[in-house]
Design an enzyme around this catalytic site. Sequence first.
Site, mmCIF file in Angstrom:
data_model
loop_
_atom_site.group_PDB
_atom_site.id
_atom_site.type_symbol
_atom_site.label_atom_id
_atom_site.label_comp_id
_atom_site.label_asym_id
_atom_site.label_seq_id
_atom_site.Cartn_x
_atom_site.Cartn_y
_atom_site.Cartn_z
ATOM 1 N N SER A 110 0.820 -1.213 0.000
ATOM 2 C CA SER A 110 0.000 0.000 0.000
ATOM 3 C C SER A 110 0.848 1.254 0.000
ATOM 4 O O SER A 110 0.620 2.186 -0.788
ATOM 5 C CB SER A 110 -0.927 0.013 1.219
ATOM 6 O OG SER A 110 -1.889 -1.003 1.152
ATOM 7 N N TYR A 136 -6.464 -3.610 -7.355
ATOM 8 C CA TYR A 136 -6.154 -3.377 -5.945
ATOM 9 C C TYR A 136 -4.703 -2.928 -5.829
ATOM 10 O O TYR A 136 -3.784 -3.649 -6.242
ATOM 11 C CB TYR A 136 -6.362 -4.627 -5.083
ATOM 12 C CG TYR A 136 -6.201 -4.308 -3.604
ATOM 13 C CD1 TYR A 136 -7.292 -3.901 -2.850
ATOM 14 C CD2 TYR A 136 -4.953 -4.355 -2.995
ATOM 15 C CE1 TYR A 136 -7.152 -3.560 -1.513
ATOM 16 C CE2 TYR A 136 -4.803 -4.010 -1.659
ATOM 17 C CZ TYR A 136 -5.904 -3.617 -0.926
ATOM 18 O OH TYR A 136 -5.763 -3.266 0.392
ATOM 19 N N LYS A 239 1.631 -8.585 -5.246
ATOM 20 C CA LYS A 239 1.021 -9.882 -4.949
ATOM 21 C C LYS A 239 1.433 -10.980 -5.932
ATOM 22 O O LYS A 239 1.526 -12.149 -5.565
ATOM 23 C CB LYS A 239 -0.504 -9.731 -4.961
ATOM 24 C CG LYS A 239 -1.255 -10.840 -4.253
ATOM 25 C CD LYS A 239 -2.721 -10.464 -4.150
ATOM 26 C CE LYS A 239 -3.511 -11.503 -3.385
ATOM 27 N NZ LYS A 239 -4.950 -11.160 -3.345
#
Length: 435
Positions: A110, A136, A239
């Site tokens: 993030s 995301y 990810k």
Amino acid sequence: MSTLYARDEAAIAGIEKLRFFPLEVVSGHGSTLLTPDGRELLDLSATWTASGLGHGHPAVVEAVSRAVRDAPGAGGLSAVHPDSVGLAEDLLALVPGTGERRVYLGHAGSDANDVALRACRHATGKSTVLAFEHSYHGGVGVAMGVSGVHVDAGAPADPHSVFLPYPNPFRPTYGDAEADVAACLALAAEHLAGGSIACLIVEPILSDGGLVVPPDGFLARLHELCRAHGVPMICDEVKMGLGRPGTLHAFDHDGVVPDIVTFGKVLGGGLPLSAAVGPAALLDEPPAAALLTTAGNPVCTAAGRAVLATIVADELADRAAIVGAVLTEALRGLGGSPGADRIGDVRGRGLAIGLELVDPTTGDKDPRLAASVVYRAWELGAVVYYVGGNVLEITPPLILTEAEAVRAAEILGQAIADAVAGKVDAEEVARYAGW
């Protein structure tokens, strides 16, 4: 409800919980998690890929133990130490690129994405970010505002964001995969030509939006557009990168070299660590604009160096390709089992695999079935979650064995059959909202 779970409900803030079943764990080893009552669970999530080397990996244990015993402070904010500098050098050596480059070190994907986005805005003097629907990129700041998943859930979009449609070969919007790609690129070109775009941020595989694997060449064509208009491309590998897709970097599949690459999750070996790698012209200015007191701390960076060294030395990208192929074939081989007509698609690269559950009569998404299947899988001895409403996201540790891959497919096949047969308590499942 057990005592431990009750204590959690009474003490831990709900805003940081994403629960699919009452998972309680007290230890782990390799690809196995252990519950308080001694039950072993095959980990098919790796904590959303953060435990990419599995649990208790000796290289990480040794590195962290050394760092804790003799830590030179608690961060790299106003001092330098060997592991922070060393990790940055390791990343520069592993990530392709040219010219003078820098590495930002943070705590999570993030903040790495947020810093990269803000850096592009500052360096270009422009505001608009091109992102993708159902993407995301993080849960804070600008990164949250350009995350389609959060916007879908009701979070405010960044006021200077534009969301492009992500090509989905299984569910094409415009008739087929190539038409989807063409439509996306046309829209991207239109916005890029306007001259107001600070950067474009993209996941090489759309993970939380449904483990969507775009058509081959999509990323390369998108990158070509960005280069033609002088707009930086940020590739979010948080990810799906570092060995998981069967290549060291997910963007390697299309042979591109992004301007900025962001990392997280597996990089820390289970500890909070992230990074952004990109041009000095983007990441050097303004000074002290992204301060986290414990960023670059000796313990996490020591873990990061051990993770990178292990991925390379143990050839885990190649292993992910081999074991991932075994797992994918075993999942596709469920075709003749009960409930197999609910499997709409099995897709992925390496050990990043999505199994899409559908209504067999309409082909529509079946989120209720997905919730029941992951719950039943937990009862049967495996940990797996769903993304995009109805897609099982199968991202086990990179050290998964072929035998464990076969067992994983057996458990998931049984879980689907049992859920379809009504052997899962719907009221109990409903207590765990997941996404």
